[in-house]
Write a protein that holds these residues in place. Structure first.
Motif, PDB file in Angstrom:
ATOM      1  N   LEU A  23      -1.556   0.841  -1.587  1.00  0.00           N
ATOM      2  CA  LEU A  23      -1.717   2.220  -1.329  1.00  0.00           C
ATOM      3  C   LEU A  23      -0.678   2.779  -0.044  1.00  0.00           C
ATOM      4  CD1 LEU A  23      -5.573   2.677  -1.482  1.00  0.00           C
ATOM      5  CD2 LEU A  23      -3.860   3.281  -3.334  1.00  0.00           C
ATOM      6  N   ASP A  24      -0.632   2.062   0.782  1.00  0.00           N
ATOM      7  CA  ASP A  24       0.159   2.443   1.955  1.00  0.00           C
ATOM      8  C   ASP A  24       1.766   2.361   1.477  1.00  0.00           C
ATOM      9  OD1 ASP A  24       0.212   3.047   4.993  1.00  0.00           O
ATOM     10  OD2 ASP A  24       1.567   1.529   5.029  1.00  0.00           O
ATOM     11  N   LYS A  25       2.073   1.419   0.603  1.00  0.00           N
ATOM     12  CA  LYS A  25       3.497   1.354   0.204  1.00  0.00           C
ATOM     13  C   LYS A  25       3.654   2.402  -0.631  1.00  0.00           C
ATOM     14  CE  LYS A  25       7.334  -0.915  -0.868  1.00  0.00           C
ATOM     15  NZ  LYS A  25       8.342  -0.947   0.311  1.00  0.00           N
ATOM     16  N   ARG A  26       2.782   2.935  -1.627  1.00  0.00           N
ATOM     17  CA  ARG A  26       2.924   3.909  -2.323  1.00  0.00           C
ATOM     18  C   ARG A  26       3.103   5.462  -1.722  1.00  0.00           C
ATOM     19  NH1 ARG A  26      -0.886   7.186  -5.802  1.00  0.00           N
ATOM     20  NH2 ARG A  26       0.316   7.642  -7.655  1.00  0.00           N
ATOM     21  N   ALA A  27       2.266   5.426  -0.615  1.00  0.00           N
ATOM     22  CA  ALA A  27       2.394   6.575   0.308  1.00  0.00           C
ATOM     23  C   ALA A  27       3.538   6.664   1.059  1.00  0.00           C
ATOM     24  CB  ALA A  27       1.133   6.568   0.928  1.00  0.00           C
ATOM     25  N   GLU A  28       4.177   5.746   1.274  1.00  0.00           N
ATOM     26  CA  GLU A  28       5.510   5.552   1.848  1.00  0.00           C
ATOM     27  C   GLU A  28       6.467   6.122   1.072  1.00  0.00           C
ATOM     28  OE1 GLU A  28       8.132   2.495   4.381  1.00  0.00           O
ATOM     29  OE2 GLU A  28       6.933   1.663   3.152  1.00  0.00           O
ATOM     30  N   LYS A  29       6.262   5.768  -0.321  1.00  0.00           N
ATOM     31  CA  LYS A  29       7.527   6.345  -1.306  1.00  0.00           C
ATOM     32  C   LYS A  29       7.353   7.873  -1.665  1.00  0.00           C
ATOM     33  CE  LYS A  29       8.372   1.789  -3.231  1.00  0.00           C
ATOM     34  NZ  LYS A  29       8.102   1.150  -4.622  1.00  0.00           N
ATOM     35  N   ILE A  30       5.989   8.196  -1.701  1.00  0.00           N
ATOM     36  CA  ILE A  30       5.635   9.619  -2.212  1.00  0.00           C
ATOM     37  C   ILE A  30       5.815  10.547  -0.943  1.00  0.00           C
ATOM     38  CG2 ILE A  30       3.965  10.878  -3.274  1.00  0.00           C
ATOM     39  CD1 ILE A  30       3.130   8.489  -4.813  1.00  0.00           C
TER      40      ILE A  30
END
Length: 474
Positions: free
Chosen positions: A187-194
Motif C-alpha cells: 500500500l505504501d509503494k502504491r501511495a508513493e506512485k499515485i
C-alpha cells in the motif's frame, strides 16, 4: 499500521504467561528462566542506535519493516522448536533473534505512522498503537495458559512437547504481523506512485560523540528510567509464581492479576498524557509515579492485602511515568541531539533489563520472593533519589524540567526571538555592525566637535575605539 505490532508484544511475554510450565517441563531454575528475557535485551543494547539508521539509509521503511518482522517470526519459531526438542540453548538463541527484530519493529511502526498521519490525528494514532500493543500483552497473559491445557489434552500429558506446540501456536500472531507488514509495504509503494509520496524517515540522527556533551540532568533521567523499568518488567516476568505461592491463586487467577498492569496502561496512557500536557510539572509527576510504584511493591512485599490493589496502582504509575519521563529528554538537550539521547536512553534501559533479569532470577533462587521484592524497592529508591535531585532549587523554581505549559511556551518564545536576533545580526555588513556598536568616549567627543563645525583630520572616525588613536590623544 496498528496490526503488525501486537504479534511481537504477544510473544514477548510468552515466558511470563507460561512461567510455571517452563520451570516444570524443562526442569529450569529461575535464573535460567530469566535468561530468556536477558537474551531479548542484549541485541537492543546496540540496535537502539542503529535501527533508525538501517531503516533510513540501508533498507528503507518498507523492506526494513518486512526484514524485522521476519526476525520476529524466525526467532519465535526457533524459540518454540527449542522447547519442542528440549534444548534450552536453542530457546535462548531464538529469543536473541526475536530481540533483534522486536525493538526495531517499533521504530518502523512509528515511522509509518508519522509518514501516513503527520498533521492528521497523529497523537490518536500513537495512542492506538500503544493500546494495540498492550492488547497483545494482555491476551497473551490470559490465553496462553488455556492454549497449553488444550494442547496437553490432545498430546496426552504435559511436557516439553506440549510446551513447544503451544509456543508454535503463539507464533501464528507473528506470521499475522508479517502479512500485515507485506500488505502495508504494498500500500505504501502504491501511495508513493499515485500520490507522489516519499518514503517515511525515522528522523533519528545518531552521533555518539554527542554523549560527552550530555548535561547532568539528562544522566539523572537515564538513572530514573533504568531504576524504574527494571522493577516493572522483570517483576511481571516472575509474577505468576509469586501470586500462586504467596496468595494461593490458581494459575489462571495469577495470570489475570499479572496482566493488570498492561490492561490499565492501554486506556490510562492517553488520559494521563493529556493531563501531563495540560499541567506541565513533569518532575512532580515523575516523583508521584515513583512513590506510588514504591508503595505498590511494599504492599506486595510486606502485606497480604488483595494484590489487585497493588497491581492496579502499579499500572497507573507505570503509565504516568512513561507520559512524564520520556518527554523530559527534549527539555534538556537540543533538537539535533534528540536521536542520540533517546537511543542512548533505550540502550541503557535494555542493558539494565538484561542485567537485572539475571540478578532477579539468582536472588529468587537463593533468597526467595521477599528479598527479591526488597531488591526491587531498592531499585525504585535509587531512581526516587535521582528524580529528587533533578529538581534542584533552580530547576524546581524555573528550570525547563518542571515548568508549567504557559511558562515553557514563554521560554520557547524568548529562545526563538533570541535565535532570530542572532540570525539577523549575522546577516549585517561590517558597516551596519559598526553603526550598531556602542560608541566610545573618543567617538562621542569627535561627533560632538564635528556637529559644532570643528574640522577633524580625515583619519579620525567617530566609530573607532579610542585605543586606535592613543598616540593622537597623547
Amino acid at each position: 499500521v496498528n496490526f503488525f505490532f501486537p504479534g511481537s508484544y504477544f510473544c514477548y511475554d510468552n515466558p511470563a504467561a507460561l512461567q510455571t510450565e517452563l520451570l516444570q517441563d524443562l526442569n529450569l531454575n529461575t535464573a535460567r528462566f530469566m535468561q530468556l528475557y536477558a537474551w531479548y535485551s542484549w541485541p537492543n543494547v546496540v540496535l537502539c542506535f542503529f535501527g533508525g539508521f538501517l531503516i533510513d539509509r540501508v533498507f528503507g521503511i518498507r523492506v526494513g519493516t518486512i526484514i524485522f518482522s521476519l526476525f520476529v517470526c524466525v526467532g519465535q519459531i526457533i524459540f518454540a522448536a527449542g522447547a519442542l526438542v528440549n534444548h534450552f540453548w536453542l530457546m535462548e538463541f531464538g529469543r536473541f533473534i526475536f530481540g533483534i527484530g522486536g525493538e526495531s519493529l517499533a521504530v518502523a511502526q512509528n515511522t509509518y505512522a508519522v509518514s501516513w498521519f503527520k498533521g492528521k490525528a497523529l497523537n490518536l494514532v500513537f495512542g492506538l498503537q500503544l493500546s494495540m500493543a498492550r492488547v497483545g500483552s494482555t491476551v497473551n497473559m490470559n490465553v496462553m495458559g488455556w492454549v497449553y491445557s488444550k494442547v496437553a489434552d490432545l498430546v496426552g500429558s504435559p511436557g516439553h512437547t506440549t510446551l513447544g506446540v503451544s509456543l508454535m501456536i503463539a507464533s501464528v500472531t507473528c506470521f499475522f504481523s508479517l502479512i500485515c507488514a507485506l500488505v502495508l509495504g504494498f500500500l505504501d509503494k502504491r501511495a508513493e506512485k499515485i500520490l507522489s509520496k516519499e518514503q517515511g524517515k525515522t528522523g533519528e540522527v545518531i552521533k555518539l560523540t554527542d554523549v560527552k556533551d550530555f548535561p547532568f540532568p539528562l544522566w539523572l533521567i537515564f538513572i530514573v528510567c533504568v531504576g524504574y523499568y527494571v522493577a516493572i518488567f522483570p517483576f511481571i516476568g516472575l509474577g505468576q509464581v509469586f501470586f500462586i505461592e504467596k496468595f494461593n491463586f490458581s494459575p489462571a487467577e495469577a495470570r489475570a492479576v499479572n496482566s493488570i498492569v498492561y490492561i490499565i496502561s492501554a486506556p490510562a496512557s492517553p488520559v494521563l498524557g493529556f493531563l501531563v500536557d495540560k499541567t506541565g510539572r513533569n518532575v512532580i509527576w515523575v516523583i508521584i509515579a515513583v512513590i506510588t510504584t514504591l508503595a505498590a511493591h511494599m504492599m506486595l512485599a510486606f502485606t497480604f492485602w488483595n494484590p489487585w490493589i497493588a497491581m492496579s496502582l502499579l499500572g497507573v504509575s507505570y503509565s504516568l511515568l512513561a507520559c512524564a519521563l520520556w518527554p523530559m529528554v527534549a527539555f534538556v538537550v537540543p533538537e539535533h541531539q534528540l536521536g542520540t539521547a533517546y537511543g542512548f536512553m533505550q540502550s541503557i534501559q535494555n542493558l539494565g533489563l538484561a542485567l537485572i533479569s539475571m540478578a532477579a532470577g539468582a536472588i529468587l533462587d537463593s533468597r526467595g520472593y521477599l528479598v527479591l521484592e526488597v531488591f526491587f524497592c531498592i531499585c525504585i529508591c535509587s531512581q526516587l533519589i535521582g528524580s529528587l535531585i533533578c529538581p534542584s532549587p533552580y530547576l524546581l523554581l524555573g528550570g525547563d524540567l518542571n515548568l508549567s505549559p504557559s511558562a515553557r511556551a514563554r521560554l520557547q518564545k524568548v529562545a526563538t526571538s533570541d535565535a532570530e536576533s542572532k540570525r539577523q545580526r549575522s546577516n549585517l555588513t561590517e558597516g551596519e555592525l559598526a553603526r550598531l556598536a556602542p560608541m566610545s568616549a573618543f567617538g562621542l567627543r569627535n561627533r560632538y566637535l564635528s556637529r559644532l563645525g570643528a574640522q577633524l583630520p580625515d583619519h579620525y572616525s567617530t566609530h573607532l575605539s579610542s585605543l586606535a588613536h592613543r598616540s593622537v590623544l597623547k
